[in-house]
Structure formats: C-alpha cells, structure tokens
Design a protein around this motif. Structure first.
Motif, PDB file in Angstrom:
ATOM      1  N   ASP A  89       0.748  -1.587  15.616  1.00  0.00           N
ATOM      2  CA  ASP A  89       0.796  -1.559  14.156  1.00  0.00           C
ATOM      3  C   ASP A  89       0.298  -0.269  13.504  1.00  0.00           C
ATOM      4  N   TYR A 130      -3.601  -7.927  12.649  1.00  0.00           N
ATOM      5  CA  TYR A 130      -3.294  -6.552  13.033  1.00  0.00           C
ATOM      6  C   TYR A 130      -3.435  -6.363  14.535  1.00  0.00           C
ATOM      7  N   PRO A 136       6.937  -4.736  10.109  1.00  0.00           N
ATOM      8  CA  PRO A 136       5.937  -4.823   9.041  1.00  0.00           C
ATOM      9  C   PRO A 136       6.512  -4.397   7.688  1.00  0.00           C
TER      10      PRO A 136
END
Length: 150
Positions: free
Chosen positions: A16, A11, A66
């Motif tokens: 993110d 991460y 993602p």
C-alpha cells in the motif's frame, strides 16, 4: 448512478505505501494548492518515512485498487484522502464512519482555506474547537481544529 462495491481493510505496508503516497500527493495538490508542489513533495517524503509507519491506517478499495484511506494517531485523524477522480462518491464518508465505529471521539485539523473539507467534516458532525494561524511547519496557513463526540 450505479452503486460502487468496495471494501475497507487495514493498511499493508508492503503493497500500500506507494499507492497511498500517490493518493496523498495527488489529493493534496488539488486540495492545498496554496502550499505548492515543491513543499508537498518534501512533505510526501516525511509522510512515507515517518507518518505511515506510526499511524493506524484503513484503506478503501474498489476491485483491489485503493481509492482512499484514513489514518489515525490515537483519537486524531491525521489523514483522510480520496483519489480526486473518486471524490464525491461516498468513500471519504465511509472511511470516516469506519474510524468513528472504532474510536467514537475523534479530533482533526484541516486548513481553513480548504472549504470543501470544512464543509464535509461539519456535515459529518464535527465542530470547530480552535484555530491557529500557522501550520505544523510554522508557515502562515491557518488551521482549524475540529472534534466529533463528547
């Protein structure tokens, strides 16, 4: 069906947080309709503020976008979420296998009403160890504690 290439990486808060929060919310609304969007919106704020900064999170990406993530608090799976349009394509399995490679003894809790998740975790080798009748907020949503390993 064509094989989808993806990577799993740690991460990165600066890039993110917003995208994973959106995945968390969209997947939570789908998997936990009994909680309701209003309550999930409040939980989302806590997830962003408190949870992501304290968890060890890994992100599955397809072409740098993602598609899912897993978050660990020690040996506890605090979250495993995949974008609803990407579910059933192996991302959840790959993320869980990634976590198990790092931490071979894992525990998690899942809502008893989420039969798809219970089935998934059982298929991955998790077994039920206990149940409780309320969730972390004291609401009447039964949770199942599961363990892998030992």
């Amino acid at each position: 069906m064509r094989e989808t290439r993806f990577v799993i990486r740690p991460y990165r808060a600066e890039t993110d947080l917003a995208r994973l929060s959106a995945i968390w919310f969209e997947a939570s609304v789908r998997a936990h309709p009994f909680i309701g969007k209003t309550r999930l919106s409040r939980q989302r704020q806590r997830v962003e503020r408190d949870y992501f900064p304290s968890a060890r999170t890994f992100v599955a990406l397809v072409e740098d976008e993602p598609v899912g993530f897993i978050s660990l608090l020690g040996d506890f799976v605090g979250a495993l979420f995949v974008r609803p349009d990407r579910q059933g394509q192996g991302f959840g399995r790959a993320l869980l296998e990634h976590a198990l490679a790092e931490t071979p003894l894992l525990e998690l809790e899942v809502y008893a009403a989420n039969q798809a998740a219970l089935g998934f975790y059982r298929s991955m080798g998790f077994r039920e160890v206990s149940r409780r009748s309320t969730d972390d907020d004291g609401l009447p949503f039964e949770s199942v504690r599961m363990r892998y390993g030992d």
